[in-house]
Scaffold this active site. Structure first.
Site, PDB file in Angstrom:
ATOM      1  N   ARG A 138      31.796 -17.276  45.702  1.00 50.71           N
ATOM      2  CA  ARG A 138      31.031 -17.606  46.902  1.00 50.71           C
ATOM      3  C   ARG A 138      30.104 -18.802  46.732  1.00 50.71           C
ATOM      4  O   ARG A 138      30.040 -19.674  47.593  1.00 50.71           O
ATOM      5  CB  ARG A 138      30.174 -16.404  47.294  1.00 50.71           C
ATOM      6  CG  ARG A 138      30.988 -15.259  47.769  1.00 50.71           C
ATOM      7  CD  ARG A 138      30.139 -14.061  48.056  1.00 50.71           C
ATOM      8  NE  ARG A 138      31.002 -13.007  48.582  1.00 50.71           N
ATOM      9  CZ  ARG A 138      30.594 -11.795  48.898  1.00 50.71           C
ATOM     10  NH1 ARG A 138      29.343 -11.465  48.740  1.00 50.71           N
ATOM     11  NH2 ARG A 138      31.432 -10.903  49.376  1.00 50.71           N
ATOM     12  N   HIS A 167      26.973 -16.925  51.829  1.00 51.10           N
ATOM     13  CA  HIS A 167      28.380 -16.574  51.997  1.00 51.10           C
ATOM     14  C   HIS A 167      29.097 -17.736  52.658  1.00 51.10           C
ATOM     15  O   HIS A 167      28.644 -18.238  53.676  1.00 51.10           O
ATOM     16  CB  HIS A 167      28.482 -15.306  52.848  1.00 51.10           C
ATOM     17  CG  HIS A 167      29.797 -14.630  52.714  1.00 51.10           C
ATOM     18  ND1 HIS A 167      30.958 -15.192  53.207  1.00 51.10           N
ATOM     19  CD2 HIS A 167      30.153 -13.463  52.144  1.00 51.10           C
ATOM     20  CE1 HIS A 167      31.965 -14.370  52.939  1.00 51.10           C
ATOM     21  NE2 HIS A 167      31.501 -13.326  52.291  1.00 51.10           N
ATOM     22  N   GLY A 175      19.917   3.632  54.589  1.00 52.19           N
ATOM     23  CA  GLY A 175      21.174   2.918  54.368  1.00 52.19           C
ATOM     24  C   GLY A 175      21.973   3.614  53.279  1.00 52.19           C
ATOM     25  O   GLY A 175      21.707   4.780  52.952  1.00 52.19           O
ATOM     26  N   SER A 223      35.071 -11.983  57.054  1.00 55.05           N
ATOM     27  CA  SER A 223      35.300 -11.458  55.711  1.00 55.05           C
ATOM     28  C   SER A 223      35.908 -12.487  54.768  1.00 55.05           C
ATOM     29  O   SER A 223      36.752 -13.293  55.132  1.00 55.05           O
ATOM     30  CB  SER A 223      36.217 -10.239  55.774  1.00 55.05           C
ATOM     31  OG  SER A 223      36.680  -9.941  54.491  1.00 55.05           O
ATOM     32  N   GLU A 236      19.746  -2.743  47.779  1.00 58.39           N
ATOM     33  CA  GLU A 236      19.494  -4.186  47.802  1.00 58.39           C
ATOM     34  C   GLU A 236      18.006  -4.508  47.606  1.00 58.39           C
ATOM     35  O   GLU A 236      17.649  -5.620  47.217  1.00 58.39           O
ATOM     36  CB  GLU A 236      20.005  -4.772  49.131  1.00 58.39           C
ATOM     37  CG  GLU A 236      20.072  -6.293  49.122  1.00 58.39           C
ATOM     38  CD  GLU A 236      20.725  -6.888  50.365  1.00 58.39           C
ATOM     39  OE1 GLU A 236      21.484  -6.180  51.052  1.00 58.39           O
ATOM     40  OE2 GLU A 236      20.483  -8.076  50.640  1.00 58.39           O
ATOM     41  N   GLY A 255      19.252   4.582  50.543  1.00 61.82           N
ATOM     42  CA  GLY A 255      18.279   5.590  50.961  1.00 61.82           C
ATOM     43  C   GLY A 255      18.935   6.855  51.495  1.00 61.82           C
ATOM     44  O   GLY A 255      18.494   7.973  51.188  1.00 61.82           O
ATOM     45  N   HIS A 291      23.304 -14.370  53.096  1.00 60.87           N
ATOM     46  CA  HIS A 291      24.050 -13.131  53.222  1.00 60.87           C
ATOM     47  C   HIS A 291      23.448 -11.963  52.442  1.00 60.87           C
ATOM     48  O   HIS A 291      23.491 -10.823  52.875  1.00 60.87           O
ATOM     49  CB  HIS A 291      25.466 -13.395  52.722  1.00 60.87           C
ATOM     50  CG  HIS A 291      26.354 -12.202  52.736  1.00 60.87           C
ATOM     51  ND1 HIS A 291      26.604 -11.514  53.885  1.00 60.87           N
ATOM     52  CD2 HIS A 291      27.033 -11.573  51.758  1.00 60.87           C
ATOM     53  CE1 HIS A 291      27.431 -10.506  53.607  1.00 60.87           C
ATOM     54  NE2 HIS A 291      27.681 -10.504  52.320  1.00 60.87           N
ATOM     55  N   GLY A 295      14.111   4.319  54.153  1.00 56.90           N
ATOM     56  CA  GLY A 295      15.422   3.688  54.278  1.00 56.90           C
ATOM     57  C   GLY A 295      16.498   4.753  54.347  1.00 56.90           C
ATOM     58  O   GLY A 295      16.451   5.758  53.632  1.00 56.90           O
TER      59      GLY A 295
END
Ligand code: FAD
Ligand code: FES
Lengths: 244, 639
Positions: free
Chosen positions: B332, B268, B44, B286, B427, B47, B403, B42
């Site tokens: 949310r 979301h 992201g 958003s 995540e 990672g 989401h 990963g």
């Protein structure tokens, strides 16, 4: 809507490629361009034909993974828009579309519309960073940056690294991409210590990767989905002259 | 296999725990670091920042991602911002308040010590990112700007226009590329991890497939880190990137890593509704839009008039009506459930009735078009691009979408899973958000894990563990390679009559209907039956063309969907087991008289960690009890 597509098919990097004709009968104005291709691929699969390979991930215009030429224009006809955000309502029933991969020596085709853009990563690795190991940073607010400067840096930093600039340039130059990173970091106080080294190393590396040189044609700016301005190239050139 | 679910949180006052843990850690001699090999799967925020930081310390790192560049990890799509308890606005924020808000927002299903550490580290993250050149928004005086986000009562969110994730990721990516240039990281793009190798009970390597030429390869190491993101795409439609998947963590689960709270998925409220069955993903609008937009539906079911022709008295601003103090800014989970409820009553708008209006007419009247354009111009343009409608003139239509996944592999305070030597960050772990994540907290967690927690804890593991040398020609590697090849061959040999996508879409629909925004025991049992049947169908009737050595996108997708089927089952089992409602997990049987989530702290104040017991065997539940010593569990109320 119904569209006639001519799509570049190429099995692998060393295989010859050719345009193949398809009819997209089930397009719909609310689809994105990539969803139109998804539908085509589903149909091809059910007929036992190899689906068209193309790259995409976020489908929100931010990851930079998607991109190909539509009728000779990188990312197609809508300004400031990646193909994943381009919707079919931009086209008319009966349109004939020619779809081809990015063409540049530095971006060899992997398959069909997917190309290898790792040369961009190597340009960044050559100097597109600020050297600050985790843990060594001062408090964020000790570095004051006037709002207009931060905004200008952000304009340049918005580059998504899709490669459209290279594909559109008759010289296949990576100047807009490289200039955007140099401008982003060079505008900020944090970027000053390495500013000279950065521009020298990145520009040198870009030549090494077989990108062409910039002759100020401006096609790159016209197709950039993030509307990065030519000004970043001027900035890169000034920095380069100063540093060398 | 016995299961050690000890969280290994040190004892003492919460403010001192992380300091204490760091002090008690054994250190790796600096000269020895380069002798250790670490695999980071990963690139992201989690990672990427981990791989860069480990290399800076001197470790030998290999980093993998399935995209064509590390810079394209899904973190790039985060719009809104990142939280930090800097209190730059002098509005009463503090580490303790961020800690408190996060524990409460998670509806008391997270580990207090982890959350406190996250809040502490949040301030270092901003410093680090500023120093890297992340162009955060600024005030005229040059200081960092903040906004309030997701209903928080303090302004603690840092942002870079609507592209915060992009800018943070580029910061981490550039740090990573610097290490690539220095020869301390070897990057493997377009490479997918398909197997984990465990030797003598420790994670010692992975098996990957090169997505360009199909080559199956083994990589040996002293520790393995998974930062492979969330699994929201199990629902087919979600706000995640198309490629996001569960394969890495799922294959680790099958090798003994416990999977925690799989059913905790966040929905979301403000996404662009589905427009047709060709839909390939959902786009998030958003959360900040709810600061100025008003949510409503027509009072009369089936009202076909265009929104602008429906007079005020015939509109129901249902969030403002039901939650007078928070109004459109409720969290949310609450907003999403209410939107779905009005649509279920037949009041929804748009051609399929699955949408509610988000109306800016009042805000435009009050503030003028210019202000609205400055605040939300980007988002309005994106909405227009996708729907062809102009939100300055007609209200937006929005609908909730999957989401974020709070569930993930179980980790202890060191971010280590139940397989020694296997660390999980971002995540992909079950993490710090409990049963519901607050806005702008995922970016914070990914970077806290990668820059500031893992680099210490992995060192401690390496320093105190005896690790024999292993090589990729060991039987364990060969076995895993052949396992991976078998799955690939099997998928290619079925040659049935349905595409991978058609199965994936159907699976997603089952999960959304029965294990989505609200769940009940009858539905979940039904879903379990349907999923098993569909999975059976998949392995008999899917059609994947091409060969194993091709650049074969259908094959990539097919492998991921195969794992999604199994994960979907575990999600339903977990949702069925948790006989309470908490945060985003809403079991219809357990609600207050005014339809709010009803927790059962007596029976369910635990992390549910599921352990794989073999194909077609029920997984085994292990519970990590949660203790709340600082924030007393209360019923959340937003009235
Ligand atoms: C549209 C959107 C907006 C968001 N906005 C916000 C926000 O404003 N604020 C906020 O805090 N959070 C936000 N989030 C959530 C947040 O972006 C994510 O939770 C976070 O970025 C995840 O980071 P990560 O590093 O854990 O995973 P990712 O960024 O998803 O990275 C996963 C990495 O793992 C790799 N990978 C996965 N599987 C494999 C495999 N098998 N083999 C090899 N590589 C693999 C991928 O290639 C990728 O590099 C948003 C999420 C979405 C979807
Ligand atoms: S798919 Fe990410 S920019 Fe198009």
């Amino acid at each position: 809507m119904r569209l006639t597509l001519h799509i570049w098919r190429q099995k692998g990097p060393k295989e010859p490629g050719r345009m193949v004709h398809y009819e997209a009968r089930n397009a719909n104005p609310d689809m994105s361009f990539l969803e139109m291709l998804d539908v085509l691929n589903e149909e091809l699969t059910l007929k036992g034909e190899d689906p068209v390979a193309f790259d995409s991930d976020c489908r929100e215009g931010i990851c930079g993974m998607c991109g190909f030429m539509i009728n000779g224009v990188a990312h197609g006809p809508r300004r400031g828009t990646t193909v994943c955000q381009l919707h079919m309502r931009k086209f008319k029933d009966g349109d004939v579309l020619y779809i081809e991969p990015w063409r540049a020596r530095a971006f060899p085709v992997i398959k069909d519309l997917a190309v290898n853009r790792t040369a961009f990563d190597r340009i960044i690795a050559a100097g597109g960073y600020i050297s600050v190991p985790a843990g060594s940073a001062p408090d964020g607010n000790t570095i004051l940056i006037p709002k207009p400067v931060a905004e200008q840096a952000m304009d340049a930093a918005a580059c998504i690294g899709c490669g459209a600039c290279v594909a559109a340039c008759p010289n296949a130059s990576a100047a807009l991409f490289t200039g955007a990173k140099i401008a982003h970091l060079g505008l900020l106080p944090q970027g000053q210590p390495e500013r000279d080294q950065r521009v020298l190393k990145m520009v040198a590396h870009s030549t090494l990767e077989q990108f062409g040189s910039c002759t100020n044609i401006g096609e790159c700016e016209a197709v950039c989905p993030k509307e990065i301005k030519l000004e970043v190239i001027a900035r890169m050139n000034r920095d380069f002259i100063k540093a060398s | 296999m016995s299961m050690d679910l000890s969280s290994r949180v040190p004892s003492g006052a919460i403010e001192r725990l992380w300091d204490k843990a760091r002090f008690e850690m054994k250190l790796v001699n600096p000269a020895n670091k380069r002798k250790y090999n670490i695999l980071v799967v990963g690139s992201g925020l989690a990672g990427g920042s981990a791989a860069a930081s480990l290399a800076e310390l001197g470790y030998n790192v290999k980093c993998f991602c399935f995209q064509d560049s590390a810079r394209r990890a899904h973190s790039i799509a985060a719009q809104g911002g990142i939280n930090a308890a800097k209190n730059y606005q002098n509005d009463g924020d503090s580490i303790y308040r961020l800690f408190y808000d996060t524990v409460k927002g998670g509806d008391f299903r997270s580990r207090e010590a982890n959350v406190y550490r996250l809040a502490q580290i949040s301030v270092n993250i901003i410093d680090q990112c500023v120093a890297q050149g992340v162009p955060f928004a600024r005030e005229y005086g040059g200081t960092l700007a903040n906004r309030s986000f997701g209903g928080a009562q303090v302004s603690r969110t840092f942002y870079a226009r609507g592209q915060t994730g992009q800018q943070l990721l580029l910061g981490a990516y550039q740090a990573l590329e610097r290490q690539v240039d220095a020869g301390r990281v070897k990057m493997f793009p377009r490479t997918e991890m398909l197997g984990l190798v465990v030797i003598d009970g420790k994670a010692r390597g992975i098996v990957t497939r090169d997505l360009v030429n199909g080559k199956i390869e083994s990589h040996a190491a002293d520790a393995v880190v998974l930062g492979t993101g969330g699994y929201g795409n199990v629902y087919y439609l979600s706000t995640n990137a198309r490629g996001s998947n569960c394969t890495a963590i799922w294959r680790a689960y099958k090798h003994g890593a416990a999977f925690a709270n799989p059913c905790f998925t966040q929905i979301h409220p403000t996404c662009i509704p589905v427009s047709g069955d060709y839909q390939s993903k959902l786009t998030l609008m958003s959360e900040s839009l709810r600061n100025d937009g008003r949510i409503w539906v027509p009072l009369k079911p089936g009202d076909q008039r265009p929104p602008n022709e429906i007079p005020e008295p015939e509109r129901d601003y249902f969030l403002e009506r039901r939650y007078p103090s928070f109004g459109n800014l409720v969290p949310r989970d609450v907003a999403s459930r209410n939107c779905k409820a009005v649509c279920d009553e037949g009041l929804g708008v748009g051609n399929n009735g699955l949408g509610v209006y988000l109306d800016f007419a009042d805000a435009i009247k009050r503030l003028g078009v210019a202000v609205i354009r400055e605040r939300y111009g980007n988002l309005f343009d994106m909405y227009e691009r996708i729907t062809g409608e102009d939100p300055y003139k007609v209200p937006m239509r929005i609908y909730p979408a999957i989401h974020y996944t709070m569930g993930g592999l179980w980790v202890d305070y060191s971010l280590m899973s139940t397989v020694p030597g296997l660390f999980v960050i971002g995540e992909a772990n079950f993490s710090d958000h409990g049963a519901n994540r607050l806005g702008a907290s995922a970016l914070m967690q990914g970077l806290a894990d990668g820059y500031f927690i893992l680099p210490y804890t992995i060192g401690e593991y390496l320093a105190r563990t005896k690790l024999d040398k292993v090589q990729t020609d060991y039987a364990e590697f060969k076995r895993e390679e052949s396992e991976v090849e078998t799955i690939t061959k099997r998928l290619l040999s079925i040659r049935g009559e349905r595409t991978v996508t058609s199965f994936h879409r159907e699976l997603g629909k089952v999960l959304w209907d029965y294990c989505g925004m609200s769940r009940n025991a009858v539905g979940l049992k039904l879903a379990l039956g349907k999923i098993r049947e569909l999975r059976e169908g998949y392995w008999h009737n899917v059609d994947v063309l091409g060969g194993p050595e091709d650049f074969n996108q259908a094959l990539e997708h097919a492998g991921r969907v195969a794992d999604f089927f199994e994960l979907a089952e575990l999600m339903c089992i977990d949702a069925l087991d948790r006989n309470e409602s908490c945060g985003a997990h809403f079991r219809e049987e357990y609600q207050t008289p005014d339809n709010e989530a009803l927790r059962d702290d007596q029976r369910y104040c635990y992390v549910a960690a599921w352990v794989f017991k073999g194909a077609n065997q029920p997984p085994e539940l292990h519970a990590e009890p949660l203790k709340f010593e600082y924030v007393r569990p209360t019923q959340r109320s937003y009235k």
